[in-house]
Design a protein around this motif. Structure first.
Motif, short mmCIF file in Angstrom:
data_model
loop_
_atom_site.label_atom_id
_atom_site.label_comp_id
_atom_site.label_asym_id
_atom_site.label_seq_id
_atom_site.Cartn_x
_atom_site.Cartn_y
_atom_site.Cartn_z
N TRP A 36 0.70 -1.28 0.13
CA TRP A 36 0.04 -0.12 -0.06
C TRP A 36 0.83 1.27 0.00
N SER A 37 0.40 2.34 -0.67
CA SER A 37 0.95 3.66 -0.63
C SER A 37 0.10 4.52 -0.01
N ILE A 38 0.62 5.28 1.07
CA ILE A 38 -0.36 6.28 1.72
C ILE A 38 0.52 7.92 1.42
N SER A 39 -0.36 8.53 0.85
CA SER A 39 -0.07 9.86 0.70
C SER A 39 -0.97 10.80 1.36
N ILE A 40 -0.62 12.11 1.55
CA ILE A 40 -1.33 13.13 2.08
C ILE A 40 -1.02 14.55 1.51
N SER A 41 -2.14 15.30 1.42
CA SER A 41 -1.72 16.61 1.21
C SER A 41 -0.94 17.56 2.07
N ASN A 42 -0.62 18.63 1.78
CA ASN A 42 0.35 19.74 2.57
C ASN A 42 -0.76 20.04 3.63
N GLU A 43 -1.90 20.42 3.35
CA GLU A 43 -3.14 20.75 4.37
C GLU A 43 -3.27 19.61 5.41
N LEU A 44 -3.30 18.70 4.85
CA LEU A 44 -3.64 17.43 6.06
C LEU A 44 -2.46 17.24 6.72
N SER A 45 -1.28 17.42 6.23
CA SER A 45 0.02 17.19 6.84
C SER A 45 -0.04 17.98 8.21
N THR A 46 -0.66 19.14 8.33
CA THR A 46 -0.55 19.80 9.46
C THR A 46 -1.31 19.48 10.32
N GLN A 47 -2.35 18.61 10.14
CA GLN A 47 -3.15 18.24 10.89
C GLN A 47 -2.80 16.89 11.78
N LEU A 48 -2.01 16.16 11.00
CA LEU A 48 -1.55 14.70 11.62
C LEU A 48 -0.12 14.86 12.01
N SER A 49 -0.14 13.77 12.97
CA SER A 49 1.37 13.46 13.63
C SER A 49 1.81 12.01 13.47
N VAL A 50 3.04 11.73 13.73
CA VAL A 50 3.20 10.37 13.67
C VAL A 50 2.61 9.49 14.61
N LYS A 51 2.31 10.06 15.84
CA LYS A 51 1.17 9.50 16.96
C LYS A 51 -0.08 9.04 16.34
N ASP A 52 -0.48 9.89 15.34
CA ASP A 52 -1.68 9.55 14.90
C ASP A 52 -1.69 8.16 13.92
N PHE A 53 -0.36 8.12 13.05
CA PHE A 53 -0.33 6.86 12.54
C PHE A 53 -0.20 5.82 13.22
N ILE A 54 0.64 6.04 14.30
CA ILE A 54 0.83 4.64 15.20
C ILE A 54 -0.41 4.19 16.08
N ASP A 55 -1.16 5.34 16.25
CA ASP A 55 -2.36 4.95 17.07
C ASP A 55 -3.28 4.18 16.15
N PHE A 56 -3.46 4.71 14.72
CA PHE A 56 -4.15 4.11 13.80
C PHE A 56 -3.87 2.67 13.66
N PHE A 57 -2.33 2.26 13.24
CA PHE A 57 -1.82 1.05 12.92
C PHE A 57 -1.83 0.09 14.11
#
Length: 57
Positions: A36-57
């Motif tokens: 899988w490839s995951i990409s995000i927009s610049n705008e969304l990148s300001t809302q997300l943190s590494v912890k958000d991804f860790i919590d998700f996965f």
């Protein structure tokens, strides 16, 4: 798209079945189907943190 919508869209990754071949000859099929490839927009990148991804996965 906000942070919650983004992670809702990623749910497909969590429930997508893994392809596990019977031999080393199936490695190409495994790579194509299990990658899988995951990409995000610049705008969304300001809302997300590494912890958000860790919590998700």
């Amino acid at each position: 798209m906000d942070k919650n919508e983004f992670f809702q869209d990623l749910e497909e990754i969590v429930v997508d079945p893994l392809i596990i071949g019977d031999s080393e000859d199936d490695i190409d099929q495994e790579k194509v189907n299990n990658t899988w490839s995951i990409s995000i927009s610049n705008e969304l990148s300001t809302q997300l943190s590494v912890k958000d991804f860790i919590d998700f996965f």
